[in-house]
Scaffold this motif. Structure first.
Motif, PDB file in Angstrom:
ATOM      1  N   CYS A  58      -0.927  -6.534   0.110  1.00 22.19           N
ATOM      2  CA  CYS A  58      -1.399  -5.191  -0.173  1.00 22.19           C
ATOM      3  C   CYS A  58      -2.152  -4.621   1.014  1.00 22.19           C
ATOM      4  O   CYS A  58      -2.994  -5.286   1.602  1.00 22.19           O
ATOM      5  CB  CYS A  58      -2.305  -5.191  -1.405  1.00 22.19           C
ATOM      6  SG  CYS A  58      -2.722  -3.507  -1.904  1.00 22.19           S
ATOM      7  N   GLN A  60      -4.073  -2.033   0.752  1.00 25.38           N
ATOM      8  CA  GLN A  60      -5.320  -1.414   0.283  1.00 25.38           C
ATOM      9  C   GLN A  60      -6.437  -2.440   0.176  1.00 25.38           C
ATOM     10  O   GLN A  60      -6.213  -3.640   0.298  1.00 25.38           O
ATOM     11  CB  GLN A  60      -5.094  -0.718  -1.068  1.00 25.38           C
ATOM     12  CG  GLN A  60      -4.013   0.346  -1.063  1.00 25.38           C
ATOM     13  CD  GLN A  60      -4.326   1.554  -0.176  1.00 25.38           C
ATOM     14  OE1 GLN A  60      -5.381   1.633   0.482  1.00 25.38           O
ATOM     15  NE2 GLN A  60      -3.393   2.497  -0.121  1.00 25.38           N
ATOM     16  N   ASN A  61      -7.635  -1.927  -0.078  1.00 19.02           N
ATOM     17  CA  ASN A  61      -8.805  -2.802   0.000  1.00 19.02           C
ATOM     18  C   ASN A  61      -9.760  -2.560  -1.177  1.00 19.02           C
ATOM     19  O   ASN A  61     -10.986  -2.650  -0.999  1.00 19.02           O
ATOM     20  CB  ASN A  61      -9.513  -2.533   1.340  1.00 19.02           C
ATOM     21  CG  ASN A  61     -10.104  -3.792   1.938  1.00 19.02           C
ATOM     22  OD1 ASN A  61      -9.786  -4.914   1.507  1.00 19.02           O
ATOM     23  ND2 ASN A  61     -10.993  -3.629   2.885  1.00 19.02           N
ATOM     24  N   CYS A  62      -9.206  -2.298  -2.339  1.00 18.02           N
ATOM     25  CA  CYS A  62     -10.023  -1.999  -3.527  1.00 18.02           C
ATOM     26  C   CYS A  62     -11.096  -3.073  -3.728  1.00 18.02           C
ATOM     27  O   CYS A  62     -10.790  -4.272  -3.720  1.00 18.02           O
ATOM     28  CB  CYS A  62      -9.119  -1.925  -4.764  1.00 18.02           C
ATOM     29  SG  CYS A  62      -7.744  -0.783  -4.544  1.00 18.02           S
ATOM     30  N   TYR A  64     -12.638  -4.221  -6.166  1.00 17.08           N
ATOM     31  CA  TYR A  64     -12.607  -5.080  -7.351  1.00 17.08           C
ATOM     32  C   TYR A  64     -11.495  -6.113  -7.327  1.00 17.08           C
ATOM     33  O   TYR A  64     -11.484  -7.039  -8.124  1.00 17.08           O
ATOM     34  CB  TYR A  64     -12.464  -4.215  -8.616  1.00 17.08           C
ATOM     35  CG  TYR A  64     -11.453  -3.087  -8.485  1.00 17.08           C
ATOM     36  CD1 TYR A  64     -10.100  -3.321  -8.606  1.00 17.08           C
ATOM     37  CD2 TYR A  64     -11.877  -1.791  -8.191  1.00 17.08           C
ATOM     38  CE1 TYR A  64      -9.187  -2.293  -8.466  1.00 17.08           C
ATOM     39  CE2 TYR A  64     -10.966  -0.750  -8.052  1.00 17.08           C
ATOM     40  CZ  TYR A  64      -9.627  -1.013  -8.183  1.00 17.08           C
ATOM     41  OH  TYR A  64      -8.723   0.006  -8.026  1.00 17.08           O
ATOM     42  N   CYS A  65     -10.529  -5.958  -6.439  1.00 18.53           N
ATOM     43  CA  CYS A  65      -9.253  -6.674  -6.597  1.00 18.53           C
ATOM     44  C   CYS A  65      -9.108  -7.897  -5.690  1.00 18.53           C
ATOM     45  O   CYS A  65      -9.343  -7.823  -4.485  1.00 18.53           O
ATOM     46  CB  CYS A  65      -8.106  -5.699  -6.337  1.00 18.53           C
ATOM     47  SG  CYS A  65      -6.493  -6.478  -6.433  1.00 18.53           S
ATOM     48  N   LEU A  67      -6.486  -9.175  -4.580  1.00 17.95           N
ATOM     49  CA  LEU A  67      -5.405  -9.068  -3.593  1.00 17.95           C
ATOM     50  C   LEU A  67      -5.759  -8.131  -2.429  1.00 17.95           C
ATOM     51  O   LEU A  67      -4.934  -7.905  -1.544  1.00 17.95           O
ATOM     52  CB  LEU A  67      -4.111  -8.584  -4.274  1.00 17.95           C
ATOM     53  CG  LEU A  67      -3.555  -9.491  -5.373  1.00 17.95           C
ATOM     54  CD1 LEU A  67      -2.208  -8.962  -5.866  1.00 17.95           C
ATOM     55  CD2 LEU A  67      -3.414 -10.930  -4.881  1.00 17.95           C
ATOM     56  N   ARG A  68      -6.971  -7.601  -2.419  1.00 20.77           N
ATOM     57  CA  ARG A  68      -7.383  -6.667  -1.363  1.00 20.77           C
ATOM     58  C   ARG A  68      -7.121  -7.271   0.022  1.00 20.77           C
ATOM     59  O   ARG A  68      -7.201  -8.478   0.214  1.00 20.77           O
ATOM     60  CB  ARG A  68      -8.854  -6.270  -1.536  1.00 20.77           C
ATOM     61  CG  ARG A  68      -9.810  -7.426  -1.389  1.00 20.77           C
ATOM     62  CD  ARG A  68     -11.162  -7.102  -2.006  1.00 20.77           C
ATOM     63  NE  ARG A  68     -11.728  -5.876  -1.450  1.00 20.77           N
ATOM     64  CZ  ARG A  68     -12.507  -5.824  -0.371  1.00 20.77           C
ATOM     65  NH1 ARG A  68     -12.793  -6.935   0.301  1.00 20.77           N
ATOM     66  NH2 ARG A  68     -12.978  -4.679   0.043  1.00 20.77           N
ATOM     67  N   GLY A 104       1.573  -5.518  -4.794  1.00 18.42           N
ATOM     68  CA  GLY A 104       0.544  -4.798  -4.062  1.00 18.42           C
ATOM     69  C   GLY A 104       1.204  -3.622  -3.340  1.00 18.42           C
ATOM     70  O   GLY A 104       2.424  -3.445  -3.423  1.00 18.42           O
ATOM     71  N   GLU A 105       0.435  -2.831  -2.644  1.00 21.38           N
ATOM     72  CA  GLU A 105       1.052  -1.740  -1.862  1.00 21.38           C
ATOM     73  C   GLU A 105       1.599  -2.352  -0.576  1.00 21.38           C
ATOM     74  O   GLU A 105       0.887  -2.548   0.400  1.00 21.38           O
ATOM     75  CB  GLU A 105       0.038  -0.615  -1.609  1.00 21.38           C
ATOM     76  CG  GLU A 105      -0.276   0.140  -2.887  1.00 21.38           C
ATOM     77  CD  GLU A 105      -0.830   1.538  -2.666  1.00 21.38           C
ATOM     78  OE1 GLU A 105      -0.874   2.009  -1.498  1.00 21.38           O
ATOM     79  OE2 GLU A 105      -1.237   2.171  -3.654  1.00 21.38           O
TER      80      GLU A 105
HETATM   81 FE1  SF4 Z   1      -5.915  -2.110  -4.936  1.00 21.68          FE
HETATM   82 FE2  SF4 Z   1      -3.616  -2.641  -6.297  1.00 21.68          FE
HETATM   83 FE3  SF4 Z   1      -3.906  -3.433  -3.746  1.00 21.68          FE
HETATM   84 FE4  SF4 Z   1      -5.318  -4.621  -5.654  1.00 21.68          FE
HETATM   85  S1  SF4 Z   1      -3.083  -4.686  -5.456  1.00 21.68           S
HETATM   86  S2  SF4 Z   1      -6.076  -3.950  -3.598  1.00 21.68           S
HETATM   87  S3  SF4 Z   1      -5.706  -2.891  -7.094  1.00 21.68           S
HETATM   88  S4  SF4 Z   1      -3.878  -1.286  -4.469  1.00 21.68           S
END
Ligand code: SF4
Ligand code: 5AD
Ligand code: FES
Length: 348
Positions: A58, A60-62, A64-65, A67-68, A104-105
Motif C-alpha cells: 500500500c 498510503q500511510n493511514c 490506524y492500519c 499495512l501502512r 492495499g493501494e
Molecule cells: Fe490505508 Fe487501506 Fe492502505 Fe491500510 S490498506 S494504509 S487502510 S489505504
C-alpha cells in the motif's frame, strides 16, 4: 423507548436522536429493533462473499492500519493474475456467488491487469466486488466496463479534519469524489466507517450514519477500530465492540434495504461478534478465501480471525453458525435491495 419506535415507523432520525441511541445505557432494545427491521426488509437470508486479499502493498500511510507503507515489519506480497483467478474459481466451487477483490493501494495492478482479471472472473458467472481504494474516474470506468458490479470504499469518518489527520497525504474531498464517481458509474456502492477512532465522538458517528443515508449507500461496512501495535495509534486501549455494534444497529434502523456485513473485526474483539452482528441488523458475511502462506500476511489490525484456517474450514464453520442462528444462506448473488430500488427510481 420512543426514539426507537419512531425509527421503526419512519426509518428517519435527526442527529440528536441518533446520538442518544448510540449513548443508550442498555442497548438491548436497539439491537432487537434492528433485528426486526432486518427480518422485515431483507429477510433471513445471509449472503456470503468470498474475500480475496490479493496484495498487502500500500502506498498510503493511514495511522490506524497495519499495512501502512511505513510499517517495515510487514512481509509484503502480491498475487499474480493467475493466482487471483484460481482463488476465484475455488471460491465458486465452495458455493460462493460473489467474490470481493481487496488490496492495499497498489499501483502495480494497472487498468490493463485489472481488466484481464475482472473479465476472467466475470466469465465464471460470479458477482464481483472491488475494494482497491482511491482511483481516477477513468479507472473506475474501465473496471466497470470490464464487468465489475460493486465497489467498496469506506469513508472511514466524515469528520474532515479527523480524516485528514488519520490519513496523512489523503484528502477528504477526493474520497467524496471517488464515492460520487462510483455512484455515477452505476456500481452497487458500499461504504462504511470505523467506530471508536481516537478523537471520534458519538456526535461524529451520527453524522457518518446520516452521510451514508444521504449518499445513499447500498451497503455499509461498520467495524470497530482496533489498535495495531506497529502503528502510531498502537497505544489506544479502548474496546470498541459495543460502539461498533450500536452504530451498525442504528444504520439498519435508518437504512432498511441495504446490505450490512457482520464484519470480521467484530469477531476479533468478541468470540461471538459476527453472530451478535447478525442478530443486530447484519445480513452479509465475508469469509476469507485467500489461500497459502499469504493468508497470514494481510493484517490491518491484531487478532484477525481465520488466519490459521483454510477456506474450506471457514465455509463449513460459517454455514454452521448461520444455521444455528436460525438463518439461511443466500441462494442468489445477494444484490442489495437498496440498489434495486435506486435503479428502479432512475428508470421511472
Ligand atoms: Fe490505508 Fe487501506 Fe492502505 Fe491500510 S490498506 S494504509 S487502510 S489505504
Ligand atoms: N482497525 C479496524 N479496522 C481497520 N481498517 C484498517 N485498519 C483498521 C484497524 N486498525 C479498516 C478500514 C479499511 C478497511 C479495509 O479496514 O476501515 O477501510
Ligand atoms: Fe473462519 Fe469460522 S469462519 S474459522
Amino acid at each position: 423507548m420512543d426514539i426507537i419506535e419512531k425509527a421503526l415507523k419512519d426509518h428517519s432520525l435527526n442527529k440528536t436522536e441518533i446520538t442518544e441511541l448510540l449513548r443508550l445505557k442498555d442497548a438491548a432494545p436497539l439491537y432487537a429493533a434492528a433485528d426486526v427491521v432486518r427480518k422485515k426488509y431483507v429477510g433471513d437470508e445471509v449472503h456470503l462473499r468470498g474475500l480475496i486479499e490479493f496484495s498487502n502493498i500500500c502506498k498510503q500511510n493511514c495511522l490506524y492500519c497495519g499495512l501502512r507503507r511505513d510499517n517495515k515489519k510487514v512481509k509484503r506480497y502480491r498475487l499474480s493474475a493467475e493466482e487471483i483467478i484460481k482463488l476465484a474459481e475455488n471460491a465458486k466451487n465452495y458455493g460462493y456467488k460473489t467474490v470481493v477483490l481487496q488490496s492495499g493501494e497498489d499501483s502495480f495492478y494497472d487498468a490493463d491487469k485489472m481488466t484481464y482479471i475482472i473479465k476472467k472472473i466475470k466469465a465464471l458467472d460470479l458477482a464481483l466486488t472491488l475494494s482497491l481504494g482511491e482511483k481516477t474516474f477513468e479507472e473506475y470506468r474501465i473496471y466497470r466496463e470490464a464487468g465489475a458490479d460493486r465497489y467498496l470504499l469506506r469513508i472511514e469518518t466524515t469528520d474532515k479534519s479527523l480524516y485528514e489527520r488519520l490519513d496523512p497525504g489523503m484528502s477528504f474531498e477526493n474520497r467524496l469524489r471517488c464515492l460520487k464517481d462510483l455512484k455515477e458509474l452505476g456500481y452497487e456502492v458500499g461504504s462504511g466507517i470505523m467506530a471508536g477512532l481516537p478523537g471520534q465522538s458519538e456526535d461524529s458517528i451520527a453524522e457518518d450514519i446520516l452521510f451514508m443515508k444521504n449518499l445513499p449507500v447500498h451497503m455499509a461496512g461498520i467495524g470497530p477500530f482496533i489498535a495495531h501495535p506497529d502503528t502510531p495509534l498502537g497505544e489506544e486501549k479502548k474496546n470498541n465492540f459495543e460502539i461498533a455494534l450500536r452504530t451498525m444497529a442504528v444504520t439498519r434502523l435508518l437504512m432498511p434495504l441495504i446490505n450490512i456485513p457482520a464484519t470480521t473485526a467484530m469477531e476479533a474483539l468478541d468470540k461471538d461478534g459476527r453472530l451478535k452482528a447478525l442478530q443486530s441488523g447484519a445480513n452479509v458475511v465475508m469469509p476469507n478465501v485467500t489461500e497459502g502462506e499469504v493468508r497470514k500476511l494481510y493484517i490491518l489490525y491484531p487478532g484477525k480471525i481465520c488466519t490459521g484456517e483454510t477456506p474450506s474450514v471457514c465455509r463449513g464453520c460459517i454455514e454452521n453458525k448461520i444455521k444455528a442462528a436460525g438463518r439461511s444462506i443466500g441462494l442468489g448473488k445477494g444484490v442489495s435491495k437498496a440498489y434495486v430500488y435506486d435503479k428502479s427510481e432512475e428508470t421511472l
